[in-house]
Design an enzyme around this catalytic site. Sequence first.
Site, short mmCIF file in Angstrom:
data_model
loop_
_atom_site.label_atom_id
_atom_site.label_comp_id
_atom_site.label_asym_id
_atom_site.label_seq_id
_atom_site.Cartn_x
_atom_site.Cartn_y
_atom_site.Cartn_z
N ASP A 10 51.21 24.91 42.77
CA ASP A 10 50.09 25.74 43.52
C ASP A 10 48.84 25.52 42.77
OD1 ASP A 10 52.35 26.58 45.04
OD2 ASP A 10 52.67 28.61 43.90
N GLU A 129 57.48 30.27 54.89
CA GLU A 129 57.43 31.44 53.94
C GLU A 129 58.19 32.54 54.66
OE1 GLU A 129 53.53 32.09 53.36
OE2 GLU A 129 53.29 30.32 52.00
#
Length: 300
Positions: A10, A129
Amino acid sequence: MNHRIIARLDIKGPNLVKGIRLEGLRALGPPENFARHYYETGADELIYADVVASLYNRNSLAEIISRTASQIHIPLTVGGGIRTVADINMALRAGADKVSLNTAAIARPEIIGEAARIFGSSTIVVTIEVIRQTDGRYLAYTDNGREHTGVEAITWAKRAEELGAGEIVLTSVDRDGTGAGFDLEIVRAVAASVSVPVIAHGGAGQPAHVVSAIHAGASAVAVASMIHYDAIRRPGMRGDREAGTPAPVGTPAPQIVGEGNFEFLQSGRGFSKVTPLGLPALKAHLLQHGVPCRPARSPS
């Protein structure tokens, strides 16, 4: 069939970051240093995700993609802030092998088909997600788990495949960074509902969790905390951000620019459920437990 172990990185600004439930991000260092280490020690693929790109309506990974692609020779998937076919083309030209869509795909599902026709389905990944609701349903979220969509996750996975997605990254926001293990219920449900590969992401804290996700139907597993907390113990991983260029692994590590509490991360406090583990040890565990995967190399 070999199951893939994918290193998930990330990105926020110039730094690799890691949080819990996609929040509370802490800077770890230059992402290309970690990417090179994971490539050298046996990652099958990498995923780069700009975790604040959609929030700030930006797409700023091209330079990092280019630097990373020049040093690694495994597939690289890039996501975050990719909203148009032009953005996809930019990422591929910078060195990415695949692109991941989430916010843009929820907003305009047609982009999946458009992109698949131009670049091929194998290039287009859809990230979902998911957050489990109190009634047991799993809903899809966007903007790194911040925005509620009301879209049911399994239905959306089927639709994404129909539109041309070649893979699905299934991220459990509830489990991300916790080390509590994958949400196997949603992994099983999505894997049973689609024929394209499902990449389980969010929750790996022990090698047994990876085995369980694969037994639940995942074709691949994306790991972050376990390998990041192992990697930060190695000399030089923090790199040299003051100079604006990545430092070779093994060089002294100055302070990360902008943010981060490296001493806290090294101490392991707050991450008691995560066992720091390198890719060679993780893959050895998988092979010992009958999970086919490409053997890793020991770190140099």
